[in-house]
Write a protein that holds these residues in place. Structure first.
Motif, PDB file in Angstrom:
ATOM      1  N   ARG A   1       7.997   9.673   1.832  1.00  0.00           N
ATOM      2  CA  ARG A   1       7.900   8.539   2.752  1.00  0.00           C
ATOM      3  C   ARG A   1       7.092   8.868   4.014  1.00  0.00           C
ATOM      4  O   ARG A   1       6.271   8.079   4.455  1.00  0.00           O
ATOM      5  CB  ARG A   1       9.300   8.045   3.130  1.00  0.00           C
ATOM      6  CG  ARG A   1       9.289   6.786   3.989  1.00  0.00           C
ATOM      7  CD  ARG A   1      10.692   6.260   4.260  1.00  0.00           C
ATOM      8  NE  ARG A   1      11.458   5.993   3.062  1.00  0.00           N
ATOM      9  CZ  ARG A   1      11.370   4.897   2.315  1.00  0.00           C
ATOM     10  NH1 ARG A   1      10.546   3.951   2.649  1.00  0.00           N
ATOM     11  NH2 ARG A   1      12.122   4.737   1.245  1.00  0.00           N
ATOM     12  N   TRP A   2       7.285  10.035   4.592  1.00  0.00           N
ATOM     13  CA  TRP A   2       6.613  10.378   5.854  1.00  0.00           C
ATOM     14  C   TRP A   2       5.093  10.514   5.706  1.00  0.00           C
ATOM     15  O   TRP A   2       4.367  10.456   6.686  1.00  0.00           O
ATOM     16  CB  TRP A   2       7.209  11.635   6.478  1.00  0.00           C
ATOM     17  CG  TRP A   2       6.883  12.923   5.747  1.00  0.00           C
ATOM     18  CD1 TRP A   2       7.612  13.503   4.745  1.00  0.00           C
ATOM     19  CD2 TRP A   2       5.764  13.779   5.980  1.00  0.00           C
ATOM     20  NE1 TRP A   2       7.004  14.661   4.320  1.00  0.00           N
ATOM     21  CE2 TRP A   2       5.861  14.852   5.071  1.00  0.00           C
ATOM     22  CE3 TRP A   2       4.687  13.742   6.855  1.00  0.00           C
ATOM     23  CZ2 TRP A   2       4.929  15.877   5.007  1.00  0.00           C
ATOM     24  CZ3 TRP A   2       3.750  14.772   6.797  1.00  0.00           C
ATOM     25  CH2 TRP A   2       3.878  15.819   5.883  1.00  0.00           C
ATOM     26  N   ARG A   3       4.595  10.667   4.448  1.00  0.00           N
ATOM     27  CA  ARG A   3       3.146  10.798   4.235  1.00  0.00           C
ATOM     28  C   ARG A   3       2.491   9.492   3.791  1.00  0.00           C
ATOM     29  O   ARG A   3       1.272   9.445   3.634  1.00  0.00           O
ATOM     30  CB  ARG A   3       2.863  11.876   3.192  1.00  0.00           C
ATOM     31  CG  ARG A   3       3.099  13.267   3.752  1.00  0.00           C
ATOM     32  CD  ARG A   3       2.438  14.357   2.972  1.00  0.00           C
ATOM     33  NE  ARG A   3       1.041  14.106   2.716  1.00  0.00           N
ATOM     34  CZ  ARG A   3       0.406  14.586   1.651  1.00  0.00           C
ATOM     35  NH1 ARG A   3       1.034  15.330   0.771  1.00  0.00           N
ATOM     36  NH2 ARG A   3      -0.876  14.321   1.477  1.00  0.00           N
ATOM     37  N   ARG A   4       3.237   8.444   3.608  1.00  0.00           N
ATOM     38  CA  ARG A   4       2.674   7.170   3.133  1.00  0.00           C
ATOM     39  C   ARG A   4       2.128   6.350   4.292  1.00  0.00           C
ATOM     40  O   ARG A   4       2.590   5.241   4.580  1.00  0.00           O
ATOM     41  CB  ARG A   4       3.734   6.372   2.370  1.00  0.00           C
ATOM     42  CG  ARG A   4       4.158   7.034   1.085  1.00  0.00           C
ATOM     43  CD  ARG A   4       5.204   6.203   0.371  1.00  0.00           C
ATOM     44  NE  ARG A   4       6.216   7.098  -0.185  1.00  0.00           N
ATOM     45  CZ  ARG A   4       7.459   6.772  -0.415  1.00  0.00           C
ATOM     46  NH1 ARG A   4       7.889   5.562  -0.143  1.00  0.00           N
ATOM     47  NH2 ARG A   4       8.280   7.653  -0.927  1.00  0.00           N
TER      48      ARG A   4
ATOM     49  N   THR B   1       0.836  -1.203   0.000  1.00  0.00           N
ATOM     50  CA  THR B   1       0.000   0.000   0.000  1.00  0.00           C
ATOM     51  C   THR B   1       0.869   1.250   0.000  1.00  0.00           C
ATOM     52  O   THR B   1       0.670   2.157  -0.807  1.00  0.00           O
ATOM     53  CB  THR B   1      -0.920   0.010   1.241  1.00  0.00           C
ATOM     54  OG1 THR B   1      -1.672  -1.188   1.265  1.00  0.00           O
ATOM     55  CG2 THR B   1      -1.832   1.203   1.247  1.00  0.00           C
ATOM     56  N   ARG B   2       1.830   1.288   0.905  1.00  0.00           N
ATOM     57  CA  ARG B   2       2.713   2.458   0.989  1.00  0.00           C
ATOM     58  C   ARG B   2       3.530   2.619  -0.287  1.00  0.00           C
ATOM     59  O   ARG B   2       3.703   3.739  -0.771  1.00  0.00           O
ATOM     60  CB  ARG B   2       3.618   2.344   2.212  1.00  0.00           C
ATOM     61  CG  ARG B   2       2.869   2.598   3.529  1.00  0.00           C
ATOM     62  CD  ARG B   2       3.791   2.563   4.736  1.00  0.00           C
ATOM     63  NE  ARG B   2       4.194   1.212   5.099  1.00  0.00           N
ATOM     64  CZ  ARG B   2       3.440   0.359   5.785  1.00  0.00           C
ATOM     65  NH1 ARG B   2       2.241   0.717   6.193  1.00  0.00           N
ATOM     66  NH2 ARG B   2       3.871  -0.843   6.085  1.00  0.00           N
ATOM     67  N   GLY B   3       3.988   1.522  -0.860  1.00  0.00           N
ATOM     68  CA  GLY B   3       4.762   1.586  -2.096  1.00  0.00           C
ATOM     69  C   GLY B   3       3.961   2.127  -3.271  1.00  0.00           C
ATOM     70  O   GLY B   3       4.501   2.798  -4.145  1.00  0.00           O
ATOM     71  N   ALA B   4       2.673   1.846  -3.294  1.00  0.00           N
ATOM     72  CA  ALA B   4       1.819   2.319  -4.389  1.00  0.00           C
ATOM     73  C   ALA B   4       1.702   3.836  -4.403  1.00  0.00           C
ATOM     74  O   ALA B   4       1.443   4.428  -5.445  1.00  0.00           O
ATOM     75  CB  ALA B   4       0.440   1.689  -4.275  1.00  0.00           C
TER      76      ALA B   4
END
Length: 181
Positions: free
Chosen positions: A25-28, A15-18
């Protein structure tokens, strides 16, 4: 909301990678991704595919910032997309995406479809025409050529279409502006 944000306990590395194409990074994560990205996180494959295109339109397009933002705001208004409208009005007030040179009077004019400069009026007309007819007339295309080169005109067409598409998605999903940011 028809589609609420992805619950925090369902976020994972995929999910974060998408969201990596658009968000630092801090907003994922569910706390900082914002309402639109938190809903797109429900479908990582779609989010990843769309965000690649969206990043091009927003950051790498050949359109000058003012042209891009007038175009996006006009589409947001035409499609009554509250999220996109609020998000891009905020962008015009920031320096994060370059100085778009859009004033409060311009924002009101974009809403009414009435800007004062010749190119600005042509641009609003082109957005409206493409949105209504799904193509630009030869005369509009040729008039745009006085201000935009071929690649810029291509980017304009894709910006209008891309933001019309995301406005339809956000409206359907029920994504509303995040007033906390």
């Amino acid at each position: 909301m028809r589609l609420p944000p992805l619950p925090a306990d369902q976020w994972n590395d995929r999910t974060r990678g998408a969201l990596a194409a658009l968000l630092p990074r801090w907003r994922r994560n569910p706390e900082h991704a914002g309402p639109a990205m938190s809903v797109l996180a429900r479908h990582p494959d779609l989010a990843e595919a769309y965000l690649g295109f969206g990043v091009y339109l927003l950051f790498r397009s050949t359109l000058p910032p003012r042209v891009r933002e007038i175009t996006i705001l006009r589409i947001a208004h035409r499609h009554q997309c509250a999220y996109e409208w609020a998000h891009h009005v905020a962008i015009t007030d920031s320096t994060g995406l370059g100085d778009a040179g859009i004033t409060a009077a311009d924002i009101d004019g974009i809403r009414r479809g009435e800007l004062t400069g010749d190119f600005d009026r042509l641009l609003l007309g082109a957005v409206d025409e493409l949105d209504e007819k799904s193509q630009l007339s030869d005369s509009t295309w040729e008039s745009l050529a006085e201000y935009l080169d071929e690649r810029q005109r291509m980017d304009l067409v894709f910006t209008i279409g891309g933001y019309a598409m995301i406005a339809k998605a956000f409206n359907t999903f029920g994504i509303q502006p995040d007033h906390e940011r």
